[in-house]
Scaffold this active site. Sequence first.
Site, PDB file in Angstrom:
ATOM      1  N   CYS A   1      49.403  47.912  58.060  1.00  0.00           N
ATOM      2  CA  CYS A   1      49.379  46.475  58.375  1.00  0.00           C
ATOM      3  C   CYS A   1      50.720  45.977  58.909  1.00  0.00           C
ATOM      4  CB  CYS A   1      49.000  45.667  57.146  1.00  0.00           C
ATOM      5  SG  CYS A   1      47.493  46.243  56.383  1.00  0.00           S
TER       6      CYS A   1
ATOM      7  N   HIS B   1      49.960  38.573  58.940  1.00  0.00           N
ATOM      8  CA  HIS B   1      48.945  39.628  59.049  1.00  0.00           C
ATOM      9  C   HIS B   1      47.670  39.109  58.392  1.00  0.00           C
ATOM     10  CE1 HIS B   1      46.571  43.092  58.365  1.00  0.00           C
ATOM     11  NE2 HIS B   1      46.837  43.148  57.073  1.00  0.00           N
TER      12      HIS B   1
ATOM     13  N   ASN C   1      40.033  41.975  58.786  1.00  0.00           N
ATOM     14  CA  ASN C   1      41.392  42.515  58.734  1.00  0.00           C
ATOM     15  C   ASN C   1      41.478  43.684  59.711  1.00  0.00           C
ATOM     16  OD1 ASN C   1      43.659  44.019  58.047  1.00  0.00           O
ATOM     17  ND2 ASN C   1      43.413  43.741  55.849  1.00  0.00           N
TER      18      ASN C   1
HETATM   19  O1  UT7 Z   1      45.592  44.564  54.819  1.00  0.00           O
HETATM   20  C1  UT7 Z   1      46.296  45.357  53.916  1.00  0.00           C
HETATM   21  C2  UT7 Z   1      46.578  44.663  52.665  1.00  0.00           C
HETATM   22  N1  UT7 Z   1      45.339  44.360  51.982  1.00  0.00           N
HETATM   23  C3  UT7 Z   1      45.238  43.234  51.324  1.00  0.00           C
HETATM   24  O2  UT7 Z   1      46.152  42.438  51.288  1.00  0.00           O
HETATM   25  C4  UT7 Z   1      43.958  43.022  50.536  1.00  0.00           C
HETATM   26  C5  UT7 Z   1      44.280  42.462  49.177  1.00  0.00           C
HETATM   27  N2  UT7 Z   1      43.116  42.345  48.291  1.00  0.00           N
HETATM   28  C6  UT7 Z   1      42.086  41.495  48.537  1.00  0.00           C
HETATM   29  O3  UT7 Z   1      42.025  40.847  49.551  1.00  0.00           O
HETATM   30  C7  UT7 Z   1      41.039  41.322  47.453  1.00  0.00           C
HETATM   31  O4  UT7 Z   1      41.475  42.019  46.279  1.00  0.00           O
HETATM   32  C8  UT7 Z   1      39.621  41.836  47.864  1.00  0.00           C
HETATM   33  C9  UT7 Z   1      39.008  40.919  48.916  1.00  0.00           C
HETATM   34  C10 UT7 Z   1      39.674  43.250  48.394  1.00  0.00           C
HETATM   35  C11 UT7 Z   1      38.709  41.817  46.647  1.00  0.00           C
HETATM   36  O5  UT7 Z   1      38.673  40.500  46.083  1.00  0.00           O
HETATM   37  P1  UT7 Z   1      38.896  40.266  44.518  1.00  0.00           P
HETATM   38  O6  UT7 Z   1      38.810  38.830  44.307  1.00  0.00           O
HETATM   39  O7  UT7 Z   1      40.187  40.952  44.134  1.00  0.00           O
HETATM   40  O8  UT7 Z   1      37.654  40.979  43.877  1.00  0.00           O
HETATM   41  P2  UT7 Z   1      37.590  42.196  42.827  1.00  0.00           P
HETATM   42  O9  UT7 Z   1      37.909  43.486  43.491  1.00  0.00           O
HETATM   43  O10 UT7 Z   1      38.360  41.826  41.585  1.00  0.00           O
HETATM   44  O11 UT7 Z   1      36.057  42.221  42.469  1.00  0.00           O
HETATM   45  C12 UT7 Z   1      35.440  41.120  41.748  1.00  0.00           C
HETATM   46  C13 UT7 Z   1      33.984  41.438  41.543  1.00  0.00           C
HETATM   47  C14 UT7 Z   1      33.708  42.810  40.952  1.00  0.00           C
HETATM   48  O12 UT7 Z   1      32.591  42.712  40.132  1.00  0.00           O
HETATM   49  P3  UT7 Z   1      32.761  42.577  38.522  1.00  0.00           P
HETATM   50  O13 UT7 Z   1      33.520  43.827  38.096  1.00  0.00           O
HETATM   51  O14 UT7 Z   1      33.542  41.323  38.301  1.00  0.00           O
HETATM   52  O15 UT7 Z   1      31.358  42.531  38.021  1.00  0.00           O
HETATM   53  C15 UT7 Z   1      33.347  43.668  42.149  1.00  0.00           C
HETATM   54  O16 UT7 Z   1      32.515  44.762  41.813  1.00  0.00           O
HETATM   55  O17 UT7 Z   1      33.305  41.442  42.821  1.00  0.00           O
HETATM   56  C16 UT7 Z   1      32.610  42.688  43.027  1.00  0.00           C
HETATM   57  N3  UT7 Z   1      32.686  43.027  44.432  1.00  0.00           N
HETATM   58  C17 UT7 Z   1      31.786  42.599  45.339  1.00  0.00           C
HETATM   59  N4  UT7 Z   1      30.664  41.877  45.239  1.00  0.00           N
HETATM   60  C18 UT7 Z   1      29.980  41.606  46.364  1.00  0.00           C
HETATM   61  C19 UT7 Z   1      33.643  43.732  45.075  1.00  0.00           C
HETATM   62  N5  UT7 Z   1      33.389  43.798  46.388  1.00  0.00           N
HETATM   63  C20 UT7 Z   1      32.242  43.098  46.581  1.00  0.00           C
HETATM   64  C21 UT7 Z   1      31.465  42.794  47.726  1.00  0.00           C
HETATM   65  N6  UT7 Z   1      30.344  42.046  47.574  1.00  0.00           N
HETATM   66  N7  UT7 Z   1      31.838  43.199  48.959  1.00  0.00           N
END
Ligand code: UT7
Length: 335
Positions: free
Chosen positions: A115, A262, A292
Amino acid sequence: MQQTKIAGTGHYVPDNVVTNNDLSQLMDTNDEWIQERTGIVERRWIQPGSGDSPSTMGTKAALKAIEKAGIDKTEIDFIIFATLSPDYYFPGPGVMVQEQLGLDTVPALDIRNQCSGFIYGLSVADQFIKTGTYNNILLIGSENHSGGLDKTTRGRGVSVIFGDGAGAVILQPAQSGTEGILTTHLHSEGKHAKELALIGPNTEHWVDKILEEKNPEDTSYYPYMNGNFVFKHAVTRFQEVINEALKAVGLNSSDIDLLIPHQANLRISQYIQKKMELSSSQIFNNIQKYGNTTAASIPIALSEAVEEGKLKQGDLLCLAAFGSGFTWGSALIRW
Ligand code: UT7
């Protein structure tokens, strides 16, 4: 020393639009979750067989930037290509662009900083312009994420956020001492390398070994991301590195006319906006349309911002990125 200006910008994205609802046909996800957590509405994914690849998309973006800069492509004297998804394991796509543009033996450098790749490339280009080594540097960021994503429910935490596309700029010596790149700042922290990485294939786990194993449970050749962990570091590092750049030139966040971060996640951009007390007109986001696109996200956004007339002469432009490595960086540019 000579300052570096951005003389032309261009971008290219594949035609194929993939909506959040399209993704819910492939995996257990939904439009509401994706929009709420990331701001993304749709992204472009290369249509297999279309001929789009990181190098060909990069070349298309480059041709637009060359036109905008008002130069002939033969005037390009150095190519820098930033990507995490090269056409081949090696050689890197820089040489492919050199061949696709028909540029004789012009040197080509590939940057592998995910990135932050575009910012790293910008900083490298700046040094070459400052020293008078090169006069027309083509800097490209381009990614094909869709070819390597786990498009099942198992991969949803990663796959829904990434898109394909390319952006390019032409860098030249500035006409006056007041315009151009004022400062750039780069960092890395390899102890977090595996928090956002694609481990296999690698030189110790090469494709023939993967095939030999034929283990469908092996996810190591799909990207892995510890999303929460990365998010927390991103919001901190973005602010730090922007402030570092502002401090280096004795300016404040209120002096920023346009911040192009980014495009990792709209929530990250909004958090930085809030913490840095920037108004909506001081920040540019297009993740809603493209997801992204890693190394391509800043040059695509910059190209669109220019097209939309968001930058006028004398404006202070801030670019900042954070990503896999971890690596992060910033640049301040007087437009
Ligand atoms: O570009 C390089 C740098 N990258 C970044 O800066 C990305 C940084 N991270 C993020 O943007 C976020 O962490 C994500 C968008 C990747 C994920 O969002 P989050 O709010 O951190 O969600 P999470 O991973 O904590 O997941 C929350 C819940 C989980 O379910 P439970 O365990 O609470 O029941 C996941 O299983 O959401 C679930 N989940 C989804 N549900 C529907 C994870 N991905 C999905 C999905 N659709 N695509």
